[in-house]
Design a protein around this motif. Structure first.
Motif, PDB file in Angstrom:
ATOM      1  N   UNK A  71      26.017 -24.964 -26.487  1.00 22.68           N
ATOM      2  CA  UNK A  71      27.134 -25.722 -25.910  1.00 22.68           C
ATOM      3  C   UNK A  71      27.592 -26.827 -26.839  1.00 22.68           C
ATOM      4  N   UNK A  72      26.637 -27.564 -27.395  1.00 20.48           N
ATOM      5  CA  UNK A  72      26.979 -28.642 -28.324  1.00 20.48           C
ATOM      6  C   UNK A  72      27.596 -28.067 -29.592  1.00 20.48           C
ATOM      7  N   UNK A  73      27.053 -26.960 -30.075  1.00 21.82           N
ATOM      8  CA  UNK A  73      27.585 -26.334 -31.279  1.00 21.82           C
ATOM      9  C   UNK A  73      29.001 -25.840 -31.029  1.00 21.82           C
ATOM     10  N   UNK A  74      29.261 -25.326 -29.861  1.00 19.65           N
ATOM     11  CA  UNK A  74      30.603 -24.858 -29.516  1.00 19.65           C
ATOM     12  C   UNK A  74      31.606 -26.007 -29.538  1.00 19.65           C
ATOM     13  N   UNK A  75      31.178 -27.179 -29.063  1.00 20.08           N
ATOM     14  CA  UNK A  75      32.053 -28.357 -29.079  1.00 20.08           C
ATOM     15  C   UNK A  75      32.334 -28.803 -30.513  1.00 20.08           C
ATOM     16  N   UNK A  76      31.314 -28.776 -31.353  1.00 18.88           N
ATOM     17  CA  UNK A  76      31.494 -29.142 -32.760  1.00 18.88           C
ATOM     18  C   UNK A  76      32.426 -28.133 -33.440  1.00 18.88           C
ATOM     19  N   UNK A  77      32.232 -26.846 -33.132  1.00 13.75           N
ATOM     20  CA  UNK A  77      33.096 -25.808 -33.700  1.00 13.75           C
ATOM     21  C   UNK A  77      34.553 -26.050 -33.301  1.00 13.75           C
TER      22      UNK A  77
END
Length: 152
Positions: free
Chosen positions: A89-95
């Motif tokens: 989820x956090x990686x998706x936000x950064x992406x």
């Protein structure tokens, strides 16, 4: 190469008093004129090919940014399928943040390319008109806010 202080002193003029760098519009110590249209030898000259080359280089950056965005999208493929990764989820936000940033950066490079090439073609314009072209660009493309840590 010497220390930072030595290099900075050389650029500022150093102990010899000879300027290491000089604005084109500022007269030289030997009485020669600057490059601001007042005669004498100019340290900085503006030519149409220089503006065009700068525009082409910035346009090349837009292409490089698009390649980076494609690589970012490729690396993102399949991440959602893993599901068990807690940081997905956090990686998706950064992406999403980087995707937005890179798309805007590519657009900014493309817009800047056009303005640089136009400046080379329109050298007869006044400095105020040229400045207006870049002011418009700055208004259109502002930095994105930092992500993370904001309350939802």
């Amino acid at each position: 190469m010497g220390s930072f202080e030595e290099e900075w002193a050389r650029l500022r003029g150093g102990p010899s008093g000879e300027p290491g760098m000089r604005l084109a519009s500022v007269p030289a110590a030997d009485g020669g004129g600057g490059g601001g249209g007042g005669g004498g030898d100019a340290d900085v000259q503006s030519t149409r090919p220089a503006w065009t080359a700068a525009g082409t280089a910035v346009g090349g950056l837009a292409g490089d940014v698009k390649k980076a965005l494609t690589g970012l999208e490729t690396g993102q493929t399949g991440l959602a399928a893993k599901g068990a990764v807690e940081s997905a989820g956090a990686q998706s936000e950064v992406y999403a943040s980087w995707k937005t940033y890179l798309e805007a950066l590519s657009g900014r490079c493309t817009a800047l390319q056009g303005r640089l090439e136009r400046a080379g073609n329109d050298l007869f314009l006044t400095d105020d008109n040229l400045n207006g072209l870049f002011t418009e660009l700055a208004k259109q493309y502002q930095d994105t806010p930092a992500t993370g840590g904001q309350e939802r």
